[in-house]
Design a protein around this motif. Structure first.
Motif, short mmCIF file in Angstrom:
data_model
loop_
_atom_site.label_atom_id
_atom_site.label_comp_id
_atom_site.label_asym_id
_atom_site.label_seq_id
_atom_site.Cartn_x
_atom_site.Cartn_y
_atom_site.Cartn_z
N LEU A 74 41.15 89.07 32.78
CA LEU A 74 40.18 90.17 32.87
C LEU A 74 40.78 91.35 33.63
N ALA A 75 41.58 91.04 34.62
CA ALA A 75 42.22 92.10 35.42
C ALA A 75 43.53 92.57 34.79
N ASN A 76 43.83 92.07 33.57
CA ASN A 76 45.06 92.43 32.84
C ASN A 76 46.32 92.02 33.60
N LEU A 77 46.23 90.91 34.31
CA LEU A 77 47.38 90.38 35.05
C LEU A 77 47.78 89.03 34.47
N ASP A 78 49.00 88.61 34.75
CA ASP A 78 49.46 87.30 34.27
C ASP A 78 48.64 86.19 34.93
N PRO A 79 48.49 85.04 34.25
CA PRO A 79 47.61 83.96 34.74
C PRO A 79 47.88 83.49 36.16
N GLN A 80 49.16 83.46 36.55
CA GLN A 80 49.47 82.92 37.88
C GLN A 80 48.86 83.74 39.01
N ASP A 100 42.92 102.64 33.38
CA ASP A 100 42.68 104.08 33.22
C ASP A 100 43.80 104.90 33.85
N GLU A 101 44.51 104.29 34.79
CA GLU A 101 45.59 105.00 35.49
C GLU A 101 46.97 104.64 34.94
N ILE A 102 47.20 103.36 34.65
CA ILE A 102 48.50 102.90 34.17
C ILE A 102 48.29 101.91 33.02
N ASP A 103 49.06 102.05 31.96
CA ASP A 103 48.98 101.13 30.83
C ASP A 103 49.43 99.73 31.27
N VAL A 106 55.26 96.21 35.58
CA VAL A 106 55.66 96.35 36.98
C VAL A 106 54.81 97.37 37.70
N GLU A 107 54.66 98.57 37.10
CA GLU A 107 53.88 99.63 37.75
C GLU A 107 52.41 99.23 37.85
N TYR A 108 51.89 98.59 36.80
CA TYR A 108 50.49 98.15 36.81
C TYR A 108 50.26 97.14 37.92
N ARG A 109 51.17 96.17 38.04
CA ARG A 109 51.03 95.15 39.07
C ARG A 109 51.11 95.76 40.47
N ARG A 110 52.01 96.72 40.66
CA ARG A 110 52.14 97.38 41.96
C ARG A 110 50.86 98.13 42.33
N LEU A 111 50.26 98.78 41.33
CA LEU A 111 49.01 99.49 41.60
C LEU A 111 47.89 98.50 41.93
N ALA A 112 47.91 97.33 41.29
CA ALA A 112 46.91 96.30 41.59
C ALA A 112 47.04 95.83 43.04
N PHE A 113 48.25 95.60 43.50
CA PHE A 113 48.46 95.18 44.89
C PHE A 113 48.07 96.29 45.86
N GLU A 135 56.10 95.93 47.05
CA GLU A 135 55.55 96.45 45.80
C GLU A 135 54.34 97.34 46.03
N ILE A 136 53.81 97.37 47.23
CA ILE A 136 52.64 98.20 47.53
C ILE A 136 53.08 99.66 47.67
N TYR A 137 52.31 100.56 47.06
CA TYR A 137 52.62 101.99 47.17
C TYR A 137 52.11 102.51 48.52
N PHE A 138 53.02 102.94 49.37
CA PHE A 138 52.65 103.57 50.63
C PHE A 138 52.93 105.07 50.61
N SER A 139 53.39 105.56 49.47
CA SER A 139 53.63 107.00 49.29
C SER A 139 53.62 107.31 47.80
N GLY A 140 53.63 108.59 47.48
CA GLY A 140 53.65 109.00 46.08
C GLY A 140 52.26 109.16 45.49
N LYS A 141 52.22 109.56 44.23
CA LYS A 141 50.94 109.85 43.57
C LYS A 141 50.08 108.61 43.37
N ASN A 142 50.73 107.45 43.24
CA ASN A 142 49.97 106.22 43.01
C ASN A 142 49.27 105.71 44.27
N LEU A 143 49.64 106.25 45.42
CA LEU A 143 48.97 105.86 46.66
C LEU A 143 47.49 106.25 46.61
N ALA A 144 47.21 107.49 46.23
CA ALA A 144 45.82 107.97 46.16
C ALA A 144 45.04 107.21 45.09
#
Length: 658
Positions: free
Chosen positions: A118-124, A164-167, A172-179, A329-338
């Motif tokens: 449901l969260a579009n993440l791998d099962p694990q 809505d933000e990342i395909d 990798v980018e999607y997972r980082r935004l999730a974290f 993997e957590i964004y602490f800077s950049g546009k994905n932080l907001a």
């Protein structure tokens, strides 16, 4: 002179005898007059107000008059409740917690795999989220019954907002935004608890939550049609129109009958077990282990008959091993932080609302108390740690908590047992899920979310409050026909609109006298209540602030005008006194004082005297501070409406006197 309010006689009252009646010199009962207030201590009032707002439960009380060593121990117990209840833990309690933990583990493992999708993440990642966060909560949480892990609504909300933000194909980018979102969800929850701002989540009304949850349940179930029907290409949108268009558009070439057979058969099995568990509470374990049994059997059949070669979609691969670190993997800077912060705040608030509601529900059933602010800190801490260990947003699951409760859990150790089972699953069993069909995961999720559609609650909301029903339906249709975020926004907006409506348009009642009493009540509620000749009595059922002061004045003047026109048409005596009952008015500001001054001026022009009855302490203090009490005269402020009527009515009849 002293001051008293609402029957509070801690301070002295000025007692004057009433004027002599016209019944041969007989005296009326004593009339209590509201006296002048004592001087205020502004600093103390401010301190008390802050304390009541943020520290109503006085968290420092246990530390009072304690030695330093004891304070240190109490401080640790405050942060880690396990240190307090762990001292009295026993083998008998562990037996109950062990059974409960094993039971909820059998339920959570198949659910976690489905919720991760449901969260579009791998099962694990669903399994990761049922390993670390429950351990953190068991140490810091105060609820004995809540079961922690991923839940359907938050998973859907998170997946919807993230895509809505990342395909999701950009793994990798999607997972980082999730974290990142999970990290900020934890920060939000912990900050609300630490700053004792938990009351903010109360702004989302119960009716709005019922509608939102129901809409989310429908949306989640519709999303499962992809796996249930074996559709390869499916819309990324969540609204019902797009989903149904995608479903029927692929009917001729996209459905797989073997997949449908597996999904339908096991969905029927799951619903049957839920029915059995609902009818007989002794069989609570039947629906609890049914999902795991379904996964085992369906995986076995797919493997034996190699249904995956015939178009049945399977899980394929679940990464083996415990949670890897995701700190980097957590964004602490950049546009994905907001972006991550925005998504995390919304997801954190919804997760917090659900968890606190669940914790309070089961605490009331077992008659123990939980500290809402400590719960928020615990939930925040587990999501912060979770974001650094490859987890997404975790919260309390109602279905698993209910199973945990019925299985006889005693403490949060049941969460630890569940985590241990998930650990063993990650280390040993994950390869066995390779041939698990997606259809069975869809069936498990559909059976799990059906309970979120609470028809009885909706009908009760309709009977009690039509505005609440509007909020409920607004949230429901917003989620179903637009998106989860829009439905949530509608729920919040309608909840706030209701608050604003109640604040800006308070109820104002016209009072009449109940026969053979000196009690005055709303004439619309009590048909036998009669109006007093020459006097109009109104009651303001709200604080008088800048937001409603003009409405209160105008509404009273309209009532007065209508009343005078009616009296004139009937040839009855005109209104000579306007009595305003202020007992429900808990506070008044400068705009409210000005509104009363304008009302007084308008009444003077019409030769009508303004009289106040039973003002509260805060109100009478401000009336004296603004000199309004002197403007209308101390003699025109009374303790009760009855006292005011006895004094003000020059032509009172025998029934009013008695």
């Amino acid at each position: 002179m002293g001051h008293s309010t609402d029957g509070d006689f801690e301070k002295k009252t000025d007692i004057e005898s009433a004027p002599s009646s016209r019944r041969h010199g007989e005296h009326l009962p004593y009339i209590h007059k509201v006296g002048s207030p004592s001087p205020n201590n502004v600093l103390k009032e401010f301190k008390d107000a802050v304390k009541e707002t943020f520290f109503p439960d006085n968290p420092l009380r246990p530390f009072k008059d304690q030695p330093r060593s004891k304070k240190f121990i109490l401080g640790l117990q405050s942060i880690f409740p396990i240190l307090e209840w762990g001292r009295n833990y026993s083998l008998s309690k562990f037996k109950g917690d062990l059974i409960a933990g094993l039971t909820i583990a059998s339920l959570c493992i198949p659910q976690d795999i489905g919720y991760a999708k449901l969260a579009n993440l791998d099962p694990q990642y669903g399994l990761y989220t049922s390993f670390v966060p429950p351990l953190i909560y068991a140490i810091m949480g105060s609820s004995r019954d809540i079961a922690i892990g991923p839940v359907a609504v938050v998973s859907l909300l998170l997946g919807s907002m993230l895509q809505d933000e990342i395909d999701p194909k950009n793994v990798v980018e999607y997972r980082r935004l999730a974290f990142t979102a999970t990290f900020f969800a934890g920060i939000t929850e912990a900050a609300l608890g630490f700053l004792r701002l938990g009351f903010l989540i109360e702004f989302l009304s119960h009716a709005a939550i019922v509608g939102f949850m129901g809409g989310a349940a429908i949306t989640i179930a519709l999303q499962q049609l992809k796996g249930f029907l074996g559709i390869q290409k499916f819309t990324k949108k969540t609204d019902i129109v797009s989903v149904m268009r995608s479903v029927f558009g692929s009917a001729h070439h996209g459905w797989n009958w073997q997949t449908i057979l597996i999904g339908a058969a096991f969905l029927g099995f799951l619903l049957a077990t839920k029915y059995i568990g609902k009818r007989n509470k002794k069989f609570f374990w039947v629906p609890a282990i049914a999902p795991l049994i379904s996964v085992v059997l369906s995986t076995f059949f797919v493997y034996i008959f190699r249904a995956d070669k015939k178009g049945v979609q399977i899980v394929k691969h679940i990464k083996k091993g415990i949670n890897p670190s995701s700190v980097n993997e957590i964004y602490f800077s950049g546009k994905n932080l907001a972006k991550g912060a925005k998504i995390g705040i919304v997801a954190g608030m919804i997760a917090l609302t659900e968890a606190v509601a669940i914790a309070r529900t089961f605490a009331s059933m077992k008659d123990y108390k939980i500290d809402g602010n400590k719960e928020m800190v615990a939930l925040g801490a587990m999501n912060i740690v979770g974001s650094m260990t490859s987890c997404y947003v975790a919260t309390g699951s109602f279905s698993r908590s209910a199973v945990n409760y019925m299985a006889g859990c005693h403490t949060a150790v049941s969460n630890i047992v569940m985590s241990c089972v998930v650990l063993l699953t990650l280390e040993l069993i994950t390869p066995l899920f390779k041939y698990t069909p997606n259809a069975i995961l869809s069936a498990i999720i559909i059976s799990a979310v059906i309970g979120l559609v609470d028809i009885e609650a909706v009908l009760l909301i309709w009977k009690i409050d039509k505005l609440d029903f509007l909020a409920c339906m607004g949230a429901f249709f917003g989620v179903v026909f637009v998106s989860v975020e829009i439905g949530l926004l509608i729920a919040v907006c309608i909840s706030f609109a209701k608050i604003l409506l109640q604040v800006t348009r308070p109820r104002i009642a016209l009072l009449g006298k109940l026969p053979r009493t000196t009690i005055f009540r709303n004439i619309q509620q009590y048909a036998e209540a009669t109006r007093v000749p020459g006097i109009l009595i109104v009651r303001v059922d709200s604080a008088i602030y800048f937001s409603n002061s003009n409405y209160v004045r105008e509404r009273i003047m309209r009532w007065l005008t209508d009343e005078e026109e009616e009296l004139k048409a009937r040839g009855l005596p005109r209104i000579q006194f306007l009595i305003v009952e202020l007992s429900p008015v808990i506070d008044i500001d400068t705009s409210g004082i000005h509104a009363l001054e304008d009302l007084h001026k308008s009444l003077q022009k019409n030769d009508i005297q303004l009289v106040l009855a039973n003002p509260g302490q805060s109100v009478i203090d401000k009336l004296h501070a603004s000199h309004f009490a002197n403007l209308i005269g101390q003699q025109n402020i009374f303790l009760t409406v009855g006292d005011a009527v006895l004094t003000c009515s020059p032509k009172v009849d025998e029934s009013v006197v008695n």
